[in-house]
Scaffold this active site. Structure first.
Site, mmCIF file in Angstrom:
data_model
loop_
_atom_site.group_PDB
_atom_site.id
_atom_site.type_symbol
_atom_site.label_atom_id
_atom_site.label_comp_id
_atom_site.label_asym_id
_atom_site.label_seq_id
_atom_site.Cartn_x
_atom_site.Cartn_y
_atom_site.Cartn_z
ATOM 1 N N ARG A 15 -37.698 42.222 -60.309
ATOM 2 C CA ARG A 15 -36.950 43.598 -60.038
ATOM 3 C C ARG A 15 -36.601 43.580 -58.542
ATOM 4 O O ARG A 15 -37.082 43.153 -57.580
ATOM 5 C CB ARG A 15 -38.081 44.528 -60.292
ATOM 6 C CG ARG A 15 -37.663 46.056 -60.000
ATOM 7 C CD ARG A 15 -38.406 47.199 -60.427
ATOM 8 N NE ARG A 15 -39.590 47.275 -59.916
ATOM 9 C CZ ARG A 15 -40.526 48.194 -60.364
ATOM 10 N NH1 ARG A 15 -40.238 49.109 -61.453
ATOM 11 N NH2 ARG A 15 -41.745 48.413 -59.671
ATOM 12 N N ARG B 280 -40.025 44.942 -53.784
ATOM 13 C CA ARG B 280 -41.142 45.667 -53.361
ATOM 14 C C ARG B 280 -42.153 44.570 -53.009
ATOM 15 O O ARG B 280 -42.755 43.873 -54.013
ATOM 16 C CB ARG B 280 -41.389 46.749 -54.510
ATOM 17 C CG ARG B 280 -40.680 47.870 -54.531
ATOM 18 C CD ARG B 280 -40.918 48.990 -55.745
ATOM 19 N NE ARG B 280 -42.446 48.939 -56.067
ATOM 20 C CZ ARG B 280 -42.518 49.984 -57.007
ATOM 21 N NH1 ARG B 280 -41.834 50.577 -57.589
ATOM 22 N NH2 ARG B 280 -43.804 50.011 -57.132
ATOM 23 N N ARG C 157 -52.009 45.827 -60.955
ATOM 24 C CA ARG C 157 -51.403 46.893 -61.242
ATOM 25 C C ARG C 157 -51.659 47.316 -62.722
ATOM 26 O O ARG C 157 -51.805 48.342 -63.213
ATOM 27 C CB ARG C 157 -49.993 47.252 -60.857
ATOM 28 C CG ARG C 157 -49.837 47.089 -59.332
ATOM 29 C CD ARG C 157 -48.451 47.045 -58.770
ATOM 30 N NE ARG C 157 -47.665 47.966 -59.211
ATOM 31 C CZ ARG C 157 -46.250 47.600 -59.431
ATOM 32 N NH1 ARG C 157 -45.864 46.589 -59.119
ATOM 33 N NH2 ARG C 157 -45.365 48.745 -59.911
ATOM 34 N N ARG D 273 -51.733 59.710 -62.878
ATOM 35 C CA ARG D 273 -52.317 58.367 -63.474
ATOM 36 C C ARG D 273 -53.821 58.071 -63.779
ATOM 37 O O ARG D 273 -54.306 57.123 -64.067
ATOM 38 C CB ARG D 273 -51.950 57.399 -62.295
ATOM 39 C CG ARG D 273 -50.655 56.487 -62.308
ATOM 40 C CD ARG D 273 -50.480 55.883 -61.036
ATOM 41 N NE ARG D 273 -49.758 54.792 -61.010
ATOM 42 C CZ ARG D 273 -48.488 54.479 -60.820
ATOM 43 N NH1 ARG D 273 -47.843 55.583 -60.204
ATOM 44 N NH2 ARG D 273 -47.921 53.311 -60.773
ATOM 45 N N LYS E 171 -39.510 53.809 -66.234
ATOM 46 C CA LYS E 171 -39.692 55.285 -66.009
ATOM 47 C C LYS E 171 -38.705 55.676 -64.993
ATOM 48 O O LYS E 171 -38.031 56.632 -65.345
ATOM 49 C CB LYS E 171 -41.034 55.566 -65.855
ATOM 50 C CG LYS E 171 -42.137 55.295 -66.628
ATOM 51 C CD LYS E 171 -43.568 55.707 -66.020
ATOM 52 C CE LYS E 171 -44.181 55.095 -64.740
ATOM 53 N NZ LYS E 171 -44.449 53.774 -64.545
HETATM 54 P P1 AMP Z 1 -44.978 53.255 -58.610
HETATM 55 O O1 AMP Z 1 -43.731 53.389 -57.905
HETATM 56 O O2 AMP Z 1 -45.210 54.401 -59.483
HETATM 57 O O3 AMP Z 1 -45.292 51.916 -59.537
HETATM 58 O O4 AMP Z 1 -46.257 53.542 -57.574
HETATM 59 C C1 AMP Z 1 -46.506 52.308 -56.719
HETATM 60 C C2 AMP Z 1 -47.979 52.484 -56.196
HETATM 61 O O5 AMP Z 1 -48.022 53.868 -55.486
HETATM 62 C C3 AMP Z 1 -49.046 52.306 -57.067
HETATM 63 O O6 AMP Z 1 -49.218 51.065 -57.497
HETATM 64 C C4 AMP Z 1 -50.154 53.144 -56.421
HETATM 65 O O7 AMP Z 1 -50.733 52.475 -55.480
HETATM 66 C C5 AMP Z 1 -49.452 54.151 -55.538
HETATM 67 N N1 AMP Z 1 -49.349 55.564 -56.816
HETATM 68 C C6 AMP Z 1 -47.960 55.829 -57.110
HETATM 69 N N2 AMP Z 1 -48.352 56.894 -58.128
HETATM 70 C C7 AMP Z 1 -49.842 57.376 -57.805
HETATM 71 C C8 AMP Z 1 -50.424 58.214 -58.355
HETATM 72 N N3 AMP Z 1 -49.945 59.012 -59.204
HETATM 73 N N4 AMP Z 1 -52.068 58.033 -57.984
HETATM 74 C C9 AMP Z 1 -52.456 56.880 -57.327
HETATM 75 N N5 AMP Z 1 -51.690 56.024 -56.754
HETATM 76 C C10 AMP Z 1 -50.261 56.079 -57.002
#
Ligand code: AMP
Length: 214
Positions: A127, A160, A171, A88, A13
């Site tokens: 990654r 990360r 996740r 999400r 994404k």
């Molecule tokens: P991402 O970079 O999108 O994979 O997000 C990393 C982490 O941030 C996720 O595993 C969640 O802990 C938190 N996070 C990001 N976006 C959301 C969302 N829309 N709702 C809840 N938690 C989020």
């Protein structure tokens, strides 16, 4: 254009959003990036979010909805945006509809990038991200020219905290339980376009362009 990129962690994404913002001249809004910046800066938001992120869990809906509500009202979103990692949950999707309705706007497309779980684990464990410019690499599939150094800006590459195997599995579980229902949610709304997420970055980008109408 108001676009949602839907898909599991590691589907691509963020990578695709970075290309699309250049093509369409609209901002990428990544709740993950916003939350990571808050954690790095040690803000109240960051302190609240960190424990959830480290465990691979979702940050509470009201927190991320508040972030998005503010962000969508900024001037650079007037002509559109690309949402990456939001919504999400169904509650977040409902809240997004409300926020956009108040702004007299609506989502145009939801692109679901589909990748099998085993490939996601391989992608995420390898990654690496640049601390400087956010560019992404993979130790096997798209390594930088010099190990640990960003080709684009010379910044340091890091893994990360949540890209470790145990957290990745958590996740993915969260994705299937809480986020995957959004595929059906947007299908019912007549907005969903499915894209196979395997292949090169260019191939996947071409598929997205195809469904967005070139
Ligand atoms: P991402 O970079 O999108 O994979 O997000 C990393 C982490 O941030 C996720 O595993 C969640 O802990 C938190 N996070 C990001 N976006 C959301 C969302 N829309 N709702 C809840 N938690 C989020």
């Amino acid at each position: 254009m108001r676009l949602i990129l839907l898909g599991p962690p590691g589907a691509g994404k963020g990578t695709q959003a970075k290309r699309l913002i250049e093509r369409y001249g609209i901002p990428q809004i990544s709740t993950g990036d916003i939350l990571r910046a808050a954690v790095r800066d040690g803000t109240d938001l960051g302190k609240k979010a960190k424990q959830y992120m480290d465990a691979g869990k979702l940050v509470p809906d009201e927190v991320v909805i508040g972030i998005i509500e503010e962000r969508l009202q900024e001037a650079d979103c007037a002509n559109g945006f690309i949402l990456d990692g939001f919504p999400r949950t169904v509650a977040q999707a409902d809240a997004l509809n409300r926020v956009l309705a108040n702004l007299g706007q609506a989502i145009d497309h939801v692109v679901s990038i589909e990748v099998p779980d085993e490939e996601l684990v391989e992608r995420l464990t390898g990654r690496r991200t640049c601390r400087g410019c956010g560019a992404m690499y993979h130790v096997k599939f798209s390594p930088p020219k010099a190990q640990g150094v960003c080709d684009k800006c010379g910044g340091e590459l890091y893994q990360r905290d949540d890209d470790r195997e145990e957290t990745i599995r958590a996740r993915l579980k969260v994705y299937h339980e809480q986020t995957a229902p959004l595929v059906e949610y947007y299908e019912k709304a007549g907005l969903l376009r499915r894209i196979p997420g395997q292949g090169s970055v260019d191939e996947i980008y071409a598929r997205i362009e195809g469904v967005l109408g070139g």
